[in-house]
Design a protein around this motif. Structure first.
Motif, short mmCIF file in Angstrom:
data_model
loop_
_atom_site.label_atom_id
_atom_site.label_comp_id
_atom_site.label_asym_id
_atom_site.label_seq_id
_atom_site.Cartn_x
_atom_site.Cartn_y
_atom_site.Cartn_z
N LEU A 195 -9.67 25.87 10.04
CA LEU A 195 -9.33 24.45 10.06
C LEU A 195 -8.50 24.17 11.31
O LEU A 195 -7.61 24.95 11.66
N VAL A 196 -8.80 23.04 11.98
CA VAL A 196 -8.13 22.70 13.23
C VAL A 196 -7.61 21.28 13.12
O VAL A 196 -8.31 20.38 12.65
N ALA A 197 -6.37 21.08 13.52
CA ALA A 197 -5.78 19.75 13.55
C ALA A 197 -4.79 19.70 14.70
O ALA A 197 -4.19 20.72 15.08
N GLY A 198 -4.62 18.49 15.26
CA GLY A 198 -3.70 18.37 16.36
C GLY A 198 -3.43 16.92 16.71
O GLY A 198 -4.07 15.99 16.20
N ALA A 199 -2.46 16.75 17.58
CA ALA A 199 -2.10 15.42 18.06
C ALA A 199 -1.58 15.55 19.48
O ALA A 199 -1.08 16.62 19.87
N GLY A 200 -1.73 14.46 20.26
CA GLY A 200 -1.29 14.52 21.64
C GLY A 200 -0.94 13.14 22.18
O GLY A 200 -1.32 12.10 21.61
N HIS A 201 -0.19 13.14 23.24
CA HIS A 201 0.22 11.91 23.90
C HIS A 201 0.15 12.13 25.40
O HIS A 201 0.62 13.14 25.92
N GLU A 202 -0.48 11.21 26.11
CA GLU A 202 -0.63 11.29 27.55
C GLU A 202 -0.09 10.03 28.19
O GLU A 202 -0.21 8.92 27.63
N ARG A 203 0.48 10.20 29.38
CA ARG A 203 1.01 9.07 30.13
C ARG A 203 0.58 9.20 31.58
O ARG A 203 0.75 10.27 32.19
N HIS A 204 0.00 8.11 32.13
CA HIS A 204 -0.44 8.07 33.52
C HIS A 204 0.37 6.98 34.23
O HIS A 204 0.42 5.82 33.78
N ARG A 205 0.95 7.35 35.33
CA ARG A 205 1.77 6.40 36.08
C ARG A 205 1.36 6.42 37.54
O ARG A 205 1.27 7.47 38.15
N ARG A 206 1.09 5.24 38.09
CA ARG A 206 0.70 5.08 39.50
C ARG A 206 1.72 4.16 40.16
O ARG A 206 2.07 3.10 39.63
N SER A 207 2.19 4.60 41.34
CA SER A 207 3.27 3.87 42.02
C SER A 207 2.75 2.84 43.01
O SER A 207 3.53 2.07 43.55
N SER A 208 1.44 2.83 43.33
CA SER A 208 0.92 1.88 44.32
C SER A 208 -0.55 1.65 44.06
O SER A 208 -1.17 2.32 43.23
N GLY A 209 -1.14 0.71 44.77
CA GLY A 209 -2.55 0.41 44.64
C GLY A 209 -2.80 -0.69 43.62
O GLY A 209 -1.89 -1.21 42.95
N ALA A 210 -4.08 -1.01 43.47
CA ALA A 210 -4.45 -2.09 42.55
C ALA A 210 -4.19 -1.73 41.11
O ALA A 210 -3.93 -2.58 40.26
N ALA A 211 -4.28 -0.47 40.78
CA ALA A 211 -4.10 -0.01 39.40
C ALA A 211 -2.67 0.43 39.13
O ALA A 211 -2.43 1.27 38.28
N LYS A 212 -1.71 -0.14 39.88
CA LYS A 212 -0.32 0.24 39.73
C LYS A 212 0.17 -0.07 38.32
O LYS A 212 -0.10 -1.13 37.78
N GLY A 213 0.93 0.91 37.73
CA GLY A 213 1.44 0.69 36.38
C GLY A 213 1.46 1.99 35.59
O GLY A 213 1.31 3.08 36.13
N VAL A 214 1.64 1.83 34.28
CA VAL A 214 1.75 2.98 33.38
C VAL A 214 0.76 2.81 32.25
O VAL A 214 0.70 1.75 31.61
N ASP A 215 -0.02 3.86 31.96
CA ASP A 215 -0.95 3.89 30.83
C ASP A 215 -0.50 4.97 29.86
O ASP A 215 -0.18 6.09 30.26
N ARG A 216 -0.50 4.62 28.57
CA ARG A 216 -0.13 5.57 27.53
C ARG A 216 -1.28 5.69 26.54
O ARG A 216 -1.86 4.68 26.13
N VAL A 217 -1.58 6.93 26.15
CA VAL A 217 -2.69 7.20 25.24
C VAL A 217 -2.22 8.16 24.15
O VAL A 217 -1.66 9.21 24.46
N TRP A 218 -2.44 7.78 22.89
CA TRP A 218 -2.19 8.67 21.74
C TRP A 218 -3.52 9.10 21.16
O TRP A 218 -4.46 8.32 21.09
#
Length: 519
Positions: A360-383
């Motif tokens: 049996l396998v179970a898990g959880a995770g959290h990722e954060r992407h942060r860009r300091s410049s460009g058109a996609a500047k900002g922070v993305d969070r994923v659970w």
């Protein structure tokens, strides 16, 4: 590493200047990694202590043998054993091996402790378009419990910077649980390596006990060889003195005209024979000294002298009682029993390894992407979370079957060896008892023979003075006395050695000498 040097204390006190850049969920993880790093550093920096040498109760301090160069160094049997425990090279080698063996147990015991893996990477890339630098850090903690459940906690952070794209920061935290259901599942299977290591440690300790007992037995036997050589030298020296005295008596008889001068040749030949025997006995003393010095790890020129008196008392022990003691204490026999248990564990594990790998396998995770410049500047969070079942089925792999076959053969072989060990134990104990009783009877007979030889020689010398016997008869009775004295000595040494051998067969050598292994 001292408390002041441990980085976790600096982090927890808020004294680390980088802690302000960490997000709220990463600070506890970094603290956990720091704690484990400190403990691992302490564990790695701690050297495995050298195991102490065995010791005897009531052992006295002995003078350095090297200091006694002109006079003989009187050495009792107890002193010889004490010196051997401190310096015998075989015993020291056994204790050196115990250092590695005890560390093997330590490794097996730490299987259920948390494990830390720290991975890092730095890469600089150059291309015709831009230049990029990337730094990544990925620590991971894993833990296995006694039921096979595997826990893993990992954190990864990657920093990259590429020209006009600016700086990118990616970090993630993940937690995973895997519970095996068939292969590698269950308390008996998961703890099998630890039980195997503990049994092996017990077997190694019994091996150390057997090694020390064998070394003590060799020291005792060699000491008695020196004592025997000294006694043989004393016997032949006394015989030489008697031959010289008899030669004087014969010269007086020749001068009085009561003995032919040709009869003096018999005394001269006997005297020459005794002088040769004395030289041979002195050589045996020197050889026995060197053999004992080597066992005690002393200088071979050390003038040792065995100072114990040769005495013996009759020891009676019941055969059934002796067998019961041997089954409980004899190291080689107990090691055979442990080998049977190890084979059973190996067969259990081999059968388990042939099962499907269902978990049996179970898990959880959290990722954060942060860009300091460009058109996609900002922070993305994923659970994300997940749960499921994984199954691995080996097909056409004969290796697992091969392991089971070998394990089954080992179990059957050890069963036969155990039966053989049981029979050999009974035979060895019975032979040792019979040998000891036989040597005691021989000793009693030799004592009686020596007493009769002494009386016979005394009577024959008196008869020679009154002219009722020949010089040849006196010399013959003198030879009988020497043989009787040597027979007493040999029987006594053989009986004492038989007692020592019985102690070793019963596994009682260390108890008899009150030796503590200090292991």
């Amino acid at each position: 590493m001292t408390t002041a040097q441990c980085p976790v204390h600096r982090v927890s006190a808020g004294g680390c200047h980088r802690s302000s850049r960490l997000s709220g969920y990463t600070a506890p993880l970094v603290m956990l990694f720091s704690v484990m790093t400190c403990e691992q550093t302490r564990s790695d920096d701690t050297q495995v202590p050298a195991v102490a040498a065995p010791g005897m109760a009531h052992a006295r301090e002995l003078p350095l043998p090297a200091q006694a160069t002109n006079l003989d160094l009187d050495l009792s049997l107890a002193d010889a054993v004490a010196l051997g425990l401190r310096g015998n090279r075989d015993i020291r080698l056994s204790y050196l091996q115990r250092v590695a063996q005890k560390f093997d147990l330590r490794v097996a015991e730490s299987f259920f402790s948390p494990r830390l893996l720290l991975s890092s990477r730095y890469v600089a890339r150059n291309s015709s378009q831009h230049r990029e630098q990337e730094l990544s850090v990925a620590p991971k903690v894993t833990l296995v419990n006694e039921w096979g459940t595997q826990f893993s906690l990992s954190w990864a952070r990657r920093l990259s910077q590429a020209g006009q794209d600016g700086r990118k920061n990616h970090s993630g935290l993940s937690f995973e649980v895997i519970q095996p259901l068939l292969r590698n599942a269950g308390h008996e299977i998961v703890t099998a390596p630890r039980r195997r290591a503990r049994l092996s440690e017990h077997s190694h300790r019994l091996g150390l006990q057997a090694s020390v007992a064998q070394s003590v037995t060799r020291i005792v036997s060699t000491y008695r060889e020196l004592l025997k050589a000294q006694e043989q030298l004393r016997i032949v020296t006394q015989a030489l003195e008697r031959s010289r005295e008899q030669l004087k008596v014969n010269d007086a008889l020749i001068a009085a005209g009561r003995m032919a001068r040709l009869d003096r040749l018999q005394n001269e030949a006997d005297l020459a024979h005794q002088e040769l025997s004395a030289e041979q006995a002195a050589h045996r003393v020197q050889a026995s000294r060197r053999a004992l010095s080597q066992l005690l790890a002393l200088d071979l020129s050390t003038p040792l002298r065995a100072s114990d008196e040769l005495t013996a008392k009759r020891v009676d022990i019941d055969r059934q009682q002796a067998l019961r003691i041997a089954r409980q204490r004899q190291p080689q026999y107990l090691q055979q029993l442990i080998a049977q248990e190890l084979a059973d564990i190996e067969l259990l594990v081999a059968k388990n390894q042939r099962l499907w790998d269902l978990s049996l396998v179970a898990g959880a995770g959290h990722e954060r992407h942060r860009r300091s410049s460009g058109a996609a500047k900002g922070v993305d969070r994923v659970w994300n979370t997940y749960a499921g079942v994984q199954l691995d089925i080996p097909i056409g792999d004969p290796e697992q079957r091969q392991r089971q076959v070998h394990a089954q053969v080992a179990v059957d072989s050890h069963a036969l060896q155990q039966a053989q060990a049981q029979q050999s134990l009974e035979r060895d104990v019975s032979d040792a008892l019979r040998t000891m009783h036989t040597h005691w009877r021989q000793y009693e007979i030799a004592l009686r023979s020596r007493s009769l030889s002494e009386r016979k020689l005394a009577v024959e010398r008196h008869k020679l003075l009154v002219g009722r016997t020949s010089n040849f008869q006196v010399l013959s009775f003198e030879e009988d006395l020497r043989r009787s004295e040597n027979a007493v000595l040999n029987a006594l040494i053989a009986y004492l050695d038989a007692q020592t051998q019985l102690d070793e067969r019963l596994g009682m050598t260390l108890d008899s000498w009150e030796i503590a292994l200090n292991d």
